[in-house]
Design an enzyme around this catalytic site. Sequence first.
Site, PDB file in Angstrom:
ATOM      1  N   HIS A   1       0.834  -1.210   0.000  1.00 33.79           N
ATOM      2  CA  HIS A   1       0.000   0.000   0.000  1.00 33.79           C
ATOM      3  C   HIS A   1       0.862   1.250   0.000  1.00 33.79           C
ATOM      4  O   HIS A   1       1.973   1.277   0.536  1.00 33.79           O
ATOM      5  CB  HIS A   1      -0.985   0.021   1.170  1.00 33.79           C
ATOM      6  CG  HIS A   1      -0.341  -0.115   2.515  1.00 33.79           C
ATOM      7  ND1 HIS A   1       0.068  -1.327   3.032  1.00 33.79           N
ATOM      8  CD2 HIS A   1      -0.021   0.809   3.452  1.00 33.79           C
ATOM      9  CE1 HIS A   1       0.604  -1.139   4.225  1.00 33.79           C
ATOM     10  NE2 HIS A   1       0.572   0.151   4.507  1.00 33.79           N
TER      11      HIS A   1
ATOM     12  N   CYS B   1      -5.762   7.028  10.524  1.00 34.19           N
ATOM     13  CA  CYS B   1      -5.385   5.626  10.334  1.00 34.19           C
ATOM     14  C   CYS B   1      -5.441   4.911  11.681  1.00 34.19           C
ATOM     15  O   CYS B   1      -4.697   5.257  12.602  1.00 34.19           O
ATOM     16  CB  CYS B   1      -3.985   5.539   9.743  1.00 34.19           C
ATOM     17  SG  CYS B   1      -3.411   3.843   9.524  1.00 34.19           S
TER      18      CYS B   1
END
Lengths: 162, 162
Positions: free
Chosen positions: A106, A120
């Site tokens: 990612h 996050c």
Amino acid sequence: MSQETAPTIRRFHGDYRWDATDLLAYKEEGSVPFKAITRQTLFRDPNMAGELRYFEVAPGGYSTLERHEHMHGVLILRGRGQCLVGDQVQAIETHDLVTVPPWSWHQFRAAPDAPLGFLCMVNVERDKPCLPTEAERQALEADPAIAAFLNGSVAYDGARQS
Amino acid sequence: MSQETAPTIRRFHGDYRWDATDLLAYKEEGSVPFKAITRQTLFRDPNMAGELRYFEVAPGGYSTLERHEHMHGVLILRGRGQCLVGDQVQAIETHDLVTVPPWSWHQFRAAPDAPLGFLCMVNVERDKPCLPTEAERQALEADPAIAAFLNGSVAYDGARQS
């Protein structure tokens, strides 16, 4: 933020900073795997198994390309950009949700003309990220869309690709 | 959302709904301890020890007054209102952070003229909330500021009280 319980209320400032919350600006060195990204830890406490961070990528910047066992639960808080998760490159806009499953490659990239700020959530107890080997990077770049994304040469039109 | 891993990207809709994310509207019954509140679970996964939910309180509505051992990490995503945490009533605005320590009484109230939408991180493994006994409520109401907040009769001027 230390390991002690945070103040009850921490005020938001218009510049995406919060009271009593440190800003960590990553140091860019020789062979930088990231560009123009900062981190603020919003919630981390001995009583919580999850941790919530706010990352902000400046226009044209990007996070490290990496993978690991632990998952990410991401909510875009500000701006727009694109992300690679697994083998998919997708446009992301404010308040979209991004799930990064275990061991998925990612990377997050801000648009050229806008920042990309995102929350996050991760486990407090988590493994360290792995960077791609040269062979792994080549395997990813076998897909032209991924190659364009990783090399920052994608034509960014702001349109969603869903 | 089920216990399976969510789709990689879930798009945000302007009305604070997300793709593939169920909305739970709490049923208001006789003696309601809450008013006009909905919940969406944004991230919950067997690989994550934390869970992230989005609550939205309609103008004039409020969450349940409760306490429990587990903590809340809250980020106001939309609108404004007030919250009681422990023995403090404070105004909250978009993007402010609220930490609810273990066993603190807490309640969130939307402004009369604006919704209050907030993210709330909790541990997946957590204890059930306790409601106040009549004696506990009376003890809280001994403070006039808390009494006015709990009874919804606070003069809301939109000004921060920090």
